[in-house]
Design a protein around this motif. Structure first.
Motif, PDB file in Angstrom:
ATOM      1  N   LEU A 120       1.037  -1.050  -0.095  1.00  0.00           N
ATOM      2  CA  LEU A 120      -0.013   0.019   0.059  1.00  0.00           C
ATOM      3  C   LEU A 120       0.843   1.226   0.182  1.00  0.00           C
ATOM      4  O   LEU A 120       1.645   1.457   0.715  1.00  0.00           O
ATOM      5  N   GLN A 121       0.794   1.901  -1.009  1.00  0.00           N
ATOM      6  CA  GLN A 121       1.775   3.200  -1.285  1.00  0.00           C
ATOM      7  C   GLN A 121       1.030   4.586  -0.448  1.00  0.00           C
ATOM      8  O   GLN A 121       1.679   5.136   0.173  1.00  0.00           O
ATOM      9  N   GLN A 122      -0.131   4.767  -0.566  1.00  0.00           N
ATOM     10  CA  GLN A 122      -0.890   5.665  -0.028  1.00  0.00           C
ATOM     11  C   GLN A 122      -2.474   5.651   0.108  1.00  0.00           C
ATOM     12  O   GLN A 122      -3.106   5.098  -1.073  1.00  0.00           O
ATOM     13  N   VAL A 123      -3.249   5.986   0.843  1.00  0.00           N
ATOM     14  CA  VAL A 123      -4.662   6.126   0.947  1.00  0.00           C
ATOM     15  C   VAL A 123      -5.261   7.430   1.417  1.00  0.00           C
ATOM     16  O   VAL A 123      -4.686   7.769   2.375  1.00  0.00           O
ATOM     17  N   ASP A 124      -5.985   7.954   0.558  1.00  0.00           N
ATOM     18  CA  ASP A 124      -6.317   9.307   0.778  1.00  0.00           C
ATOM     19  C   ASP A 124      -7.758   9.769  -0.126  1.00  0.00           C
ATOM     20  O   ASP A 124      -7.995   9.065  -0.734  1.00  0.00           O
TER      21      ASP A 124
ATOM     22  N   PRO B 212      -9.397  11.520  -3.025  1.00  0.00           N
ATOM     23  CA  PRO B 212      -8.844  11.754  -4.450  1.00  0.00           C
ATOM     24  C   PRO B 212      -8.170  13.146  -4.775  1.00  0.00           C
ATOM     25  O   PRO B 212      -7.156  12.935  -5.336  1.00  0.00           O
ATOM     26  N   LEU B 213      -8.818  14.213  -4.131  1.00  0.00           N
ATOM     27  CA  LEU B 213      -8.035  15.540  -4.299  1.00  0.00           C
ATOM     28  C   LEU B 213      -6.650  15.408  -3.466  1.00  0.00           C
ATOM     29  O   LEU B 213      -5.611  16.175  -4.205  1.00  0.00           O
ATOM     30  N   ASN B 214      -6.721  15.041  -2.352  1.00  0.00           N
ATOM     31  CA  ASN B 214      -5.339  14.902  -1.598  1.00  0.00           C
ATOM     32  C   ASN B 214      -4.245  13.854  -2.302  1.00  0.00           C
ATOM     33  O   ASN B 214      -3.042  14.369  -2.158  1.00  0.00           O
ATOM     34  N   LEU B 215      -4.653  12.889  -3.065  1.00  0.00           N
ATOM     35  CA  LEU B 215      -3.768  12.155  -3.798  1.00  0.00           C
ATOM     36  C   LEU B 215      -3.269  12.652  -5.063  1.00  0.00           C
ATOM     37  O   LEU B 215      -2.077  12.740  -5.281  1.00  0.00           O
ATOM     38  N   TYR B 216      -3.971  13.856  -5.299  1.00  0.00           N
ATOM     39  CA  TYR B 216      -3.685  14.496  -6.738  1.00  0.00           C
ATOM     40  C   TYR B 216      -2.574  15.534  -6.082  1.00  0.00           C
ATOM     41  O   TYR B 216      -1.540  16.044  -6.923  1.00  0.00           O
ATOM     42  N   ASP B 217      -2.915  16.277  -5.167  1.00  0.00           N
ATOM     43  CA  ASP B 217      -2.203  17.692  -4.865  1.00  0.00           C
ATOM     44  C   ASP B 217      -1.116  17.219  -4.000  1.00  0.00           C
ATOM     45  O   ASP B 217      -0.135  17.950  -3.972  1.00  0.00           O
ATOM     46  N   THR B 218      -1.391  16.209  -3.068  1.00  0.00           N
ATOM     47  CA  THR B 218      -0.047  15.844  -2.261  1.00  0.00           C
ATOM     48  C   THR B 218       0.311  14.293  -2.247  1.00  0.00           C
ATOM     49  O   THR B 218       0.114  13.776  -1.011  1.00  0.00           O
ATOM     50  N   PRO B 219       0.804  14.048  -3.419  1.00  0.00           N
ATOM     51  CA  PRO B 219       1.201  12.475  -3.360  1.00  0.00           C
ATOM     52  C   PRO B 219       2.381  12.310  -2.591  1.00  0.00           C
ATOM     53  O   PRO B 219       3.256  13.026  -2.387  1.00  0.00           O
ATOM     54  N   LYS B 220       2.339  11.175  -2.052  1.00  0.00           N
ATOM     55  CA  LYS B 220       3.275  10.720  -0.668  1.00  0.00           C
ATOM     56  C   LYS B 220       4.852  10.281  -1.450  1.00  0.00           C
ATOM     57  O   LYS B 220       5.609  10.539  -0.827  1.00  0.00           O
ATOM     58  N   ASN B 221       4.621   9.859  -2.614  1.00  0.00           N
ATOM     59  CA  ASN B 221       5.965   9.589  -3.270  1.00  0.00           C
ATOM     60  C   ASN B 221       5.665   9.664  -4.997  1.00  0.00           C
ATOM     61  O   ASN B 221       4.782   9.928  -5.418  1.00  0.00           O
ATOM     62  N   ALA B 222       6.973   9.250  -5.482  1.00  0.00           N
ATOM     63  CA  ALA B 222       6.880   9.737  -6.893  1.00  0.00           C
ATOM     64  C   ALA B 222       5.973   8.819  -7.880  1.00  0.00           C
ATOM     65  O   ALA B 222       5.364   9.134  -8.901  1.00  0.00           O
ATOM     66  N   PHE B 223       5.943   7.291  -7.249  1.00  0.00           N
ATOM     67  CA  PHE B 223       5.111   6.563  -7.995  1.00  0.00           C
ATOM     68  C   PHE B 223       3.591   6.908  -8.134  1.00  0.00           C
ATOM     69  O   PHE B 223       2.918   6.952  -8.970  1.00  0.00           O
ATOM     70  N   VAL B 224       3.075   7.398  -6.946  1.00  0.00           N
ATOM     71  CA  VAL B 224       1.783   7.784  -6.539  1.00  0.00           C
ATOM     72  C   VAL B 224       1.558   9.189  -7.375  1.00  0.00           C
ATOM     73  O   VAL B 224       0.520   9.258  -8.236  1.00  0.00           O
ATOM     74  N   ALA B 225       2.508   9.944  -7.451  1.00  0.00           N
ATOM     75  CA  ALA B 225       2.738  11.265  -8.387  1.00  0.00           C
ATOM     76  C   ALA B 225       2.255  11.061  -9.673  1.00  0.00           C
ATOM     77  O   ALA B 225       1.607  11.412 -10.630  1.00  0.00           O
ATOM     78  N   GLY B 226       3.020   9.919 -10.130  1.00  0.00           N
ATOM     79  CA  GLY B 226       3.077   9.558 -12.028  1.00  0.00           C
ATOM     80  C   GLY B 226       1.976   8.765 -11.974  1.00  0.00           C
ATOM     81  O   GLY B 226       1.306   8.752 -13.247  1.00  0.00           O
ATOM     82  N   PHE B 227       1.126   7.806 -11.214  1.00  0.00           N
ATOM     83  CA  PHE B 227       0.394   7.181 -11.515  1.00  0.00           C
ATOM     84  C   PHE B 227      -1.303   7.951 -11.471  1.00  0.00           C
ATOM     85  O   PHE B 227      -2.185   7.620 -12.325  1.00  0.00           O
ATOM     86  N   ILE B 228      -1.214   8.880 -10.380  1.00  0.00           N
ATOM     87  CA  ILE B 228      -2.504   9.672 -10.423  1.00  0.00           C
ATOM     88  C   ILE B 228      -2.628  10.998 -11.207  1.00  0.00           C
ATOM     89  O   ILE B 228      -1.620  11.581 -11.263  1.00  0.00           O
ATOM     90  N   GLY B 229      -3.549  11.092 -12.047  1.00  0.00           N
ATOM     91  CA  GLY B 229      -3.650  11.934 -12.838  1.00  0.00           C
ATOM     92  C   GLY B 229      -3.793  11.886 -14.534  1.00  0.00           C
ATOM     93  O   GLY B 229      -2.605  10.972 -14.715  1.00  0.00           O
TER      94      GLY B 229
END
Length: 367
Positions: free
Chosen positions: A214-218, A220-237
């Motif tokens: 599990l990388q991050q749970v939050d 949808p908007l928080n995942l987009y605005d404040t991704p916990k790591n580079a993987f989440v940032a690249g995957f969401i959006g």
């Protein structure tokens, strides 16, 4: 309705060197719509099947409400599952398909008919109850599968990529129907998809998985605005975030010929970091003004979507990014003023919308 809790739940397949799901811990609130998302092989469907009792839990526990269901047979867990392939009986009518599980459970004929009628009204299937599945469209078949789950009145709905077989337009309308229906019923729902747009538009919260972790749970908007790591940032959006290597200096962070300024808090957070991963979403790019430094790109493709346009461009040698010439950069533009294919643009980034990640760990650095 019930709360669902995964407590360090793992699943290791026989002969596998690593767990398919590794110490997965998550609390899903009563009545919440939770979405599991991630690339193929990340463990999202396995996590769902562990909850359903279709995969053995190697270690850890899973509870539904007050009950530990870790070793409980699927039929005793009070869950209803909707599959990707509908799984309807072709020789039965819609009404018989929806009521079959109730019949097997020994529910009386009158009560079965009432539940089927109520579910059909909820799903707009009243006119199709006497039809066979072959006489229905894909969207109607999926609604029948939903109805079959609804009539059981379970504590938890489990949905494993239920929209994968539908065309693009039908997917959009059906996902809105499912989200609306879940909110009306208020039943705890766990939904698995590989489509991050589905995840963002449907879930109260979204759990992002990678390689069984599990990388991050939050939200949808928080995942987009404040991704916990580079993987989440690249995957969401969608389109995905642009990723670059940046070098920290006295002026800020150098990304080729573009300089990204830093707030005092961000500079403190960087510590001794000399090189970081810089994430820039398409909407964070602007056309550079006169005399302003930026990344030089050559436009290759323009996607005109009506309200917006996305420009796919390749970095030129003048961008200053070594070994990155030809790398695609995506930026968002006003739909009525898009550059022509082959045009050269100089892009700069809004410093307040830039994301910074450690190159060593991939974790987010505050910016």
């Amino acid at each position: 309705m019930a709360q669902v809790i995964y407590d360090k739940a793992s699943c290791v397949y026989p002969g596998a060197e690593s767990p398919a799901v590794d110490e997965f811990s998550l609390e899903i609130s009563d009545g919440e719509f939770m979405v599991f998302v991630g690339p193929s092989g990340c463990g999202k469907s396995t996590s769902l099947r562990m909850l359903a009792g279709l995969e053995e839990v190697s270690s850890g526990t899973i509870t539904i409400g007050e009950r530990d269901v870790t070793t409980m047979p699927p039929k005793d867990r009070d869950i209803a599952m909707v599959f990707q392939n509908y799984a309807l009986y072709p020789h039965m009518s819609v009404a018989d398909n929806m009521g079959f599980s109730l019949k097997m459970a020994g529910i009386g004929k009158d009560e079965r008919a009432k539940r089927v009628k109520d579910a059909a009204e909820l799903l707009g299937l009243e006119d199709y109850l006497d039809r066979k599945p072959k006489a229905l469209s894909g969207g109607q078949r999926q609604r029948v599968a939903m109805g079959r789950a609804i009539v059981r009145e379970p504590q938890v709905f489990l949905m494993d990529e239920p929209l994968s077989n539908l065309d693009a337009k039908l997917r959009v309308s059906t996902r809105a129907q499912i989200a609306s229906l879940q909110r009306r019923l208020g039943i705890t729902t766990v939904y698995v998809t590989h489509d991050q747009v589905e995840a963002m538009t449907m879930g109260d919260r979204v759990a992002v998985l990678k390689d069984g972790l599990l990388q991050q749970v939050d939200t949808p908007l928080n995942l987009y605005d404040t991704p916990k790591n580079a993987f989440v940032a690249g995957f969401i959006g969608s389109p995905a975030m642009n990723m670059f290597t940046g070098k920290v200096d006295a002026d800020g962070i150098k990304v080729g010929s573009m300089t990204v300024s830093l707030t005092p808090d961000a500079r403190t957070a960087l510590g001794s970091e000399k090189q970081v991963t810089v994430g820039i979403r398409p909407e964070a790019f602007n056309s550079a003004g006169s005399g302003e430094s930026g990344l030089e790109v050559e436009v290759e493709v323009v996607e005109e979507l009506g309200a917006d346009a996305f420009v796919y461009a390749s970095l030129t040698a003048e961008s200053g990014l070594e070994d990155s010439a030809g790398t695609t950069v995506v930026s968002r533009h006003e739909a009525r003023s898009v550059p022509a294919r082959g045009a050269t643009l100089t892009l700069c980034a809004d410093a307040n919308k830039v994301h910074l990640f450690s190159q060593e760990s991939g974790d987010r650095i505050v910016n």
